[in-house]
Design an enzyme around this catalytic site. Structure first.
Site, PDB file in Angstrom:
ATOM      1  N   ARG A 172     -70.913 -50.367  64.705  1.00 14.28           N
ATOM      2  CA  ARG A 172     -70.874 -51.226  65.891  1.00 14.28           C
ATOM      3  C   ARG A 172     -70.067 -50.521  66.969  1.00 14.28           C
ATOM      4  NH1 ARG A 172     -67.207 -55.998  67.457  1.00 14.28           N
ATOM      5  NH2 ARG A 172     -68.205 -56.515  69.433  1.00 14.28           N
ATOM      6  N   HIS A 223     -67.901 -54.975  76.290  1.00 11.50           N
ATOM      7  CA  HIS A 223     -66.618 -55.086  75.587  1.00 11.50           C
ATOM      8  C   HIS A 223     -65.510 -54.841  76.615  1.00 11.50           C
ATOM      9  CE1 HIS A 223     -64.778 -54.965  71.329  1.00 11.50           C
ATOM     10  NE2 HIS A 223     -63.754 -55.008  72.160  1.00 11.50           N
ATOM     11  N   GLU A 274     -66.165 -61.329  72.531  1.00 15.36           N
ATOM     12  CA  GLU A 274     -64.980 -62.172  72.681  1.00 15.36           C
ATOM     13  C   GLU A 274     -64.744 -62.686  74.100  1.00 15.36           C
ATOM     14  OE1 GLU A 274     -61.529 -60.301  70.996  1.00 15.36           O
ATOM     15  OE2 GLU A 274     -62.357 -60.312  68.988  1.00 15.36           O
ATOM     16  N   ASN A 319     -65.829 -62.404  65.046  1.00 16.00           N
ATOM     17  CA  ASN A 319     -64.643 -61.551  64.983  1.00 16.00           C
ATOM     18  C   ASN A 319     -63.505 -62.438  64.514  1.00 16.00           C
ATOM     19  OD1 ASN A 319     -66.131 -59.518  66.110  1.00 16.00           O
ATOM     20  ND2 ASN A 319     -64.887 -59.317  67.970  1.00 16.00           N
ATOM     21  N   TYR A 323     -59.479 -62.413  62.452  1.00 13.42           N
ATOM     22  CA  TYR A 323     -58.384 -61.586  61.941  1.00 13.42           C
ATOM     23  C   TYR A 323     -57.419 -62.330  61.036  1.00 13.42           C
ATOM     24  CZ  TYR A 323     -59.903 -57.744  64.876  1.00 13.42           C
ATOM     25  OH  TYR A 323     -60.637 -56.723  65.417  1.00 13.42           O
ATOM     26  N   GLU A 328     -66.156 -58.027  63.416  1.00  9.48           N
ATOM     27  CA  GLU A 328     -64.823 -57.402  63.403  1.00  9.48           C
ATOM     28  C   GLU A 328     -63.929 -58.134  62.433  1.00  9.48           C
ATOM     29  OE1 GLU A 328     -62.528 -56.979  67.074  1.00  9.48           O
ATOM     30  OE2 GLU A 328     -64.340 -56.334  68.104  1.00  9.48           O
TER      31      GLU A 328
HETATM   32  C1  PNW Z   1     -60.209 -57.871  69.299  1.00 14.55           C
HETATM   33  N1  PNW Z   1     -55.338 -62.146  69.961  1.00 14.55           N
HETATM   34  O1  PNW Z   1     -59.324 -58.334  70.263  1.00 14.55           O
HETATM   35  C2  PNW Z   1     -61.090 -56.911  70.081  1.00 14.55           C
HETATM   36  O2  PNW Z   1     -62.467 -57.168  70.019  1.00 14.55           O
HETATM   37  C3  PNW Z   1     -60.789 -55.475  69.833  1.00 14.55           C
HETATM   38  O3  PNW Z   1     -61.184 -54.715  70.961  1.00 14.55           O
HETATM   39  C4  PNW Z   1     -59.328 -55.302  69.467  1.00 14.55           C
HETATM   40  O4  PNW Z   1     -58.949 -53.971  69.388  1.00 14.55           O
HETATM   41  C5  PNW Z   1     -59.120 -56.017  68.145  1.00 14.55           C
HETATM   42  O5  PNW Z   1     -59.504 -57.374  68.227  1.00 14.55           O
HETATM   43  C6  PNW Z   1     -57.700 -55.965  67.609  1.00 14.55           C
HETATM   44  O6  PNW Z   1     -56.813 -56.645  68.458  1.00 14.55           O
HETATM   45  C7  PNW Z   1     -58.347 -59.276  70.085  1.00 14.55           C
HETATM   46  O7  PNW Z   1     -54.423 -62.083  70.821  1.00 14.55           O
HETATM   47  C8  PNW Z   1     -57.330 -59.272  71.027  1.00 14.55           C
HETATM   48  O8  PNW Z   1     -55.365 -63.027  69.082  1.00 14.55           O
HETATM   49  C9  PNW Z   1     -56.353 -60.223  70.984  1.00 14.55           C
HETATM   50  C10 PNW Z   1     -56.367 -61.187  69.990  1.00 14.55           C
HETATM   51  C11 PNW Z   1     -57.379 -61.188  69.042  1.00 14.55           C
HETATM   52  C12 PNW Z   1     -58.362 -60.224  69.092  1.00 14.55           C
END
Ligand code: PNW
Length: 494
Positions: free
Chosen positions: A78, A124, A171, A310, A312, A376
């Site tokens: 991706r 992006h 995002e 995406n 985390y 992601e």
């Molecule tokens: C994503 N938060 O961004 C993006 O798609 C990527 O480009 C980035 O590098 C990756 O996650 C890691 O951060 C985020 O503040 C940016 O919660 C900020 C947040 C979450 C995802």
């Protein structure tokens, strides 16, 4: 021991990156400026004061990146296409840059030649600076929708014969809230005086959001009408969003968890998949939440072939927060008994919690009833940047993160019946982590920014092996091609 459960044969796994975070070479071959170019040059915008001029130098080293993907055995990659490389001035009447087309065209050919499925993101975050200067970029509905559709058309025409998986916008929550609310991302508009003297955080993020949704939907309409019949690909949007669980079993904290999901995910997903905004958002925002016309709603509703996910982390939610962007919900990782939800990452907002990942997959599938592509998922090890390379590549916390989430993914597919079609680890390489600069490393491959040498981390090998073992017809890990061997400085996958 029970037999290892398997993933569907067609399952796509691999790694993700984004143009501005890796390419560098910002002023070559006719590329125009993006809103990130100057933004990150202005003092205080990135933690280390660094910018994207070189990044991982991938505009020049793209063949090495593909060799690395091949070495990991990735089935898919991706990446994102840089709008200002394709149309330097951005607009629908502005010229297309043949060098930009050629770059991505060659790149896509090389992926395919290596048996890697190209998964392309159109946007992006690197808006052409000229569109921001000319008419306010994402704030101007009539202009931005038309310009985004034209840019998308150029990409479908140029690459759609080979790209069968498209993501419109990555995002949009980050675009709105971080770019126009908190002002920590380009274009840095905010009412927070420390960040900017420009912008109205009480209205602009909601306006920008509706314009990103509409631009996405119009690009999808174009693809479905004019390209899909012959090119036959799929197209959708990628949303960020983390699982939200109540802090305790009080009724107000249960509602808080749902409110958090409404503001983080429902804001975009409810309109796109269900055709309306979340009730709670309407209640909180009143007429600050822009309505779509009935004609626009018919374009927006159903405008994604899949849910691009995406994610985390997982947040414990408490009612009564002061942050409107979080739906007036407070987030914490500390449970009522004082223990932590998971292992802390380098970024304050990220801890491991595989159970939450599985819950989120189930929540999204049940609510939106559409196939999910995990686009992601990743982890930044605490203080990795301060470690010597041989220590950094032994990234145990990242391995544990991927182990937990990959097992959760498998269980969601095989036990819960969730239709999940891909998993992309963020990221193939350490790279420019936006406002964090280069201080936060998300890569499964270590990048030594002095030499630009790449060193596969243990987590990269782990992800590779994990997916190989669970794909019935998994490819063997390929031996490094000659061009990658010196790059790895003697390190090999096995
Ligand atoms: C994503 N938060 O961004 C993006 O798609 C990527 O480009 C980035 O590098 C990756 O996650 C890691 O951060 C985020 O503040 C940016 O919660 C900020 C947040 C979450 C995802």
């Amino acid at each position: 021991m029970p037999a290892t459960k398997h993933l569907p044969k067609t399952f796509l796994w691999g790694f993700a990156t984004a143009a501005f975070q890796i390419e560098g070479s910002t002023d070559v071959d006719g590329r125009g400026k993006s809103i990130w170019d100057d933004f990150c040059r202005s003092p205080g915008t990135t933690l280390d004061g660094k910018n994207g001029d070189v990044a991982t130098d991938s505009y020049k080293r793209w063949k090495d990146d593909i060799a690395l993907l091949r070495q990991y055995g990735a089935k898919a990659y991706r990446f994102s296409i840089s709008w200002p490389r394709i149309i330097p001035l951005g607009g629908r009447n502005d010229p297309v840059n043949p060098k930009g087309i050629e770059f991505y065209s060659d790149f896509i050919d090389e992926l395919i030649a290596n048996g890697i499925v190209p998964f392309a993101t159109l946007y992006h975050w690197d808006l052409p600076q000229n569109l921001h200067d000319r008419y306010g970029g994402w704030l101007n509905k009539d202009e931005i929708t038309k310009d985004f559709v034209r840019y998308s058309r150029v990409c479908f025409e140029s690459f759609g014969d080979r790209v069968k998986h498209w993501i419109t916008i990555n995002e949009p929550w980050c675009v709105s809230v971080l770019g126009y609310g908190r002002g920590v991302f380009a274009p840095g508009r905010s009412m927070c005086p420390a960040k900017s003297s420009d912008g109205d955080s009480s209205t602009e993020p909601w306006i920008v959001a509706s314009h990103t949704i509409l631009s996405h939907a119009l690009a999808v309409q174009l693809y479905r009408n004019e390209f899909k019949p012959t090119q036959g690909g799929v197209i959708g949007i990628t949303l960020n969003g983390d699982m939200a669980i109540p802090y305790d079993d009080s009724p107000e904290n249960s509602s808080a968890a749902q409110h958090a999901l409404d503001f983080a995910i429902g804001w975009y997903a409810d309109p796109i998949y269900l055709g309306y905004y979340p009730e709670y958002m309407k209640q909180v925002l009143g007429d600050r939440l822009p309505e779509f016309t009935s004609e626009e709603w018919t374009v927006v509703k159903g405008s994604s072939d899949f849910y691009g996910m995406n994610t985390y982390t997982t947040n414990l939610c408490k009612a009564g927060g002061h942050d409107e962007f979080q739906g007036f919900v407070d987030y914490t990782f500390t449970r009522p008994d004082g223990t932590q939800l998971g292992t802390q990452a380098h970024c304050a907002w990220l801890q491991t919690h595989p159970t939450g990942f599985r819950q989120l997959l189930n929540y999204l599938y049940k609510k939106y009833k559409t196939p999910i592509y995990v686009t992601e998922n990743g982890f930044a090890v605490m203080n990795e940047t301060k470690m010597p390379i041989d220590q950094a590549v032994n990234d145990t916390d990242r391995i544990e993160y991927f182990r937990g989430n990959c097992e959760a993914l498998l269980a969601a597919i095989t036990e819960d019946g969730v239709d999940i079609r891909s998993y992309f680890a963020w990221s193939l390489l350490d790279n420019f982590e936006w406002a964090d600069g280069y201080t936060t490393r998300f890569g499964v491959t270590y990048v030594d920014y002095e030499t630009q040498k790449r060193y596969p981390k243990e987590s990269g090998k782990f992800v590779s092996k994990w997916f190989m073992e669970r794909l019935s017809s998994g490819k063997e890990i390929l031996s490094p091609t000659p061009s990658v061997a010196p790059l790895l400085n003697g390190r090999q996958l096995h």
